[in-house]
Write an enzyme that holds these catalytic residues in place. Structure first.
Site, PDB file in Angstrom:
ATOM      1  N   ASP A  30      38.573  52.329  40.684  1.00 46.62           N
ATOM      2  CA  ASP A  30      38.518  52.421  39.224  1.00 46.62           C
ATOM      3  C   ASP A  30      37.461  53.403  38.754  1.00 46.62           C
ATOM      4  OD1 ASP A  30      40.540  50.542  38.986  1.00 46.62           O
ATOM      5  OD2 ASP A  30      39.171  48.862  38.745  1.00 46.62           O
ATOM      6  N   ARG A 111      25.474  41.388  36.665  1.00 44.59           N
ATOM      7  CA  ARG A 111      25.888  42.206  35.522  1.00 44.59           C
ATOM      8  C   ARG A 111      24.793  42.445  34.477  1.00 44.59           C
ATOM      9  NH1 ARG A 111      29.321  44.553  38.559  1.00 44.59           N
ATOM     10  NH2 ARG A 111      31.504  43.907  38.422  1.00 44.59           N
ATOM     11  N   ASP A 140      33.817  40.614  33.214  1.00 43.72           N
ATOM     12  CA  ASP A 140      32.706  41.552  33.347  1.00 43.72           C
ATOM     13  C   ASP A 140      32.567  42.477  32.148  1.00 43.72           C
ATOM     14  OD1 ASP A 140      31.749  40.584  35.732  1.00 43.72           O
ATOM     15  OD2 ASP A 140      33.085  41.821  36.949  1.00 43.72           O
ATOM     16  N   SER A 191      40.391  44.723  45.587  1.00 44.73           N
ATOM     17  CA  SER A 191      39.265  45.293  44.849  1.00 44.73           C
ATOM     18  C   SER A 191      38.057  44.392  45.054  1.00 44.73           C
ATOM     19  CB  SER A 191      39.623  45.385  43.362  1.00 44.73           C
ATOM     20  OG  SER A 191      38.541  45.876  42.616  1.00 44.73           O
TER      21      SER A 191
END
Length: 416
Positions: A30, A111, A140, A191
């Protein structure tokens, strides 16, 4: 047909107003595709930002070089392992961090730190925008954008995966067309997100709860149970005020202790979870998580905490821990209630000092011994051997009074 993406929030960057973008860059499919795509679509300068929070399966120098190769004007790699361990994971350890089972919140705790550092770099570089690789269906995006806006309300944010309308197959075609090297293929569609507290995997058959995940192909750091040793190993973890400080008697900084315990516990397949969960955006999803050190440390900490605290403290702490886990998972790291909970958790952990022995074997981490000078355990009182320390003469009277309301209620119910 895919519904065209329309920007409705005031903080979303638009074509023509975005000039310099700090991209949170992992080096995966991505973010590698979007590094090129932002240059093409927004005609903007891109600064790649890769943050080292103890990734277990990534080569960060390769990722930096890849970003430069794809057109980034600068490529930062920032070592934030110590900050991550002491300012984020330490809170998770004390809170026995989990969400809806044994998901140990590696990504949710990472995060807000990524957002903080992205804001710092954007200020230094005088960037007007921050970009990330999160989808419109995930947690996220909320975690990163919410934390960025809390720290820097005036910056713009773009999330190309929400905008471009490409699925995984189209991304792979875009990558091939633009000579972007990626690990993912149609045959290996997984992923990953990776840091020292755990690795998460999504995609492929993981997405469908009716299918059995192919762990041999999915796992990045842990052995499958079938490939673990037939001999157990035990580790002794020493805690001081709720934080692990020693491993097998050796004093080790928290970062090194976590990384070393990852190596030991992963061999035995500890901390692998195929996990169903409720996302913040309302979706019910499944992921595969690997958290060898996290699972071992949380099990050890929780047992020691239970050993030194009263029944009332343990009951209430379990409720606080659950709320902490939901706030952390739910993108509310900067919520004032989180600060309040941490104050209580820190206070309780002042007495969580001692040593815990954990046996690692065939995917399990089992506490087999615990000792602490702060424990309210008394062998003379608890033993089933002959002892005069506990007055058993008082037990019958205690039982009669303790169960009085239950018995009276039952008696009244029978009469009705």
């Amino acid at each position: 047909m895919t519904t065209p993406y329309m920007k409705v929030s005031s903080y979303e960057g638009k074509q023509g107003e975005v000039r310099k973008v700090v991209l949170l860059y992992s080096g995966g499919l991505d973010t590698s595709v979007m590094l090129k795509w932002i240059q093409e679509y927004y005609h903007a300068e891109v600064i790649a930002l890769t943050i080292d929070i103890g990734q277990q399966a990534d080569n960060l120098e390769e990722i930096r070089q890849k970003a430069l190769h794809l057109g980034a004007t600068k490529a930062y790699v920032i070592d934030a392992k110590k900050e991550f361990a002491y300012d984020y994971l330490s809170k998770g350890i004390k809170a026995n961090a989990r969400y809806q089972g044994n998901y140990h919140l590696a990504t949710p705790m990472g995060r807000p730190l990524l957002a903080k550092i992205a804001v710092d770099v954007a200020r230094v570089e005088k960037a007007d925008c921050i970009a990330h690789g999160c989808t419109g269906k995930g947690n996220d995006q909320v975690r990163i954008e919410g934390a960025i806006l809390t720290l820097e309300p005036n910056i713009k944010i773009i999330a190309p995966v929400r905008e471009w309308g490409m699925g995984r197959d189209e991304e792979l075609e875009y990558a091939a067309k633009h000579n972007i090297p990626v690990k993912q293929t149609k045959q290996s569609p997984y992923s990953y997100d990776d840091n020292m507290w755990g690795v998460s995997a999504e995609g492929g058959e993981i997405e469908n709860p009716a299918l059995v995940p192919h762990l041999d192909a999915i796992l990045q750091v842990c052995n499958t149970v079938e490939n673990t040793p037939h001999q157990s190993v035990s580790v002794k973890i020493g805690f001081e005020q709720g934080l692990p400080t020693t491993l097998d008697g050796q004093k080790i900084p928290l970062v090194d202790l976590i990384l070393k315990l990852n190596q030991i516990a992963s061999v035995h397949g500890v901390g692998v979870t195929t996990h169903l969960e409720d996302r913040v955006v309302g979706l019910k999803v499944r992921g595969v998580y690997e958290a060898p050190a996290a699972h071992t440390l949380v099990i050890a900490h929780e047992t020691l905490e239970k050993f030194v605290c009263t029944r009332q403290e343990n009951e209430f702490k379990a409720m606080v821990d659950q709320k902490w886990g939901y706030l952390c998972y739910g993108a509310l790291w900067h919520e004032p209630l989180m600060t309040d909970l941490n104050a209580f958790i820190d206070r309780m952990n002042e007495k969580v000092t001692g040593e815990v022995t954990v046996k690692l074997f065939k995917g399990r981490a089992d506490v087999v011994a615990v000792e602490s000078a702060n424990s309210i355990f008394d062998e003379k009182l608890a033993t089933f051997m002959k002892s005069n320390a506990f007055n058993q003469n008082a037990s019958a009277g205690f039982t009669e009074i303790y169960t009085m309301q239950m018995r009276l209620s039952q008696e009244k119910g029978n009469k009705r």
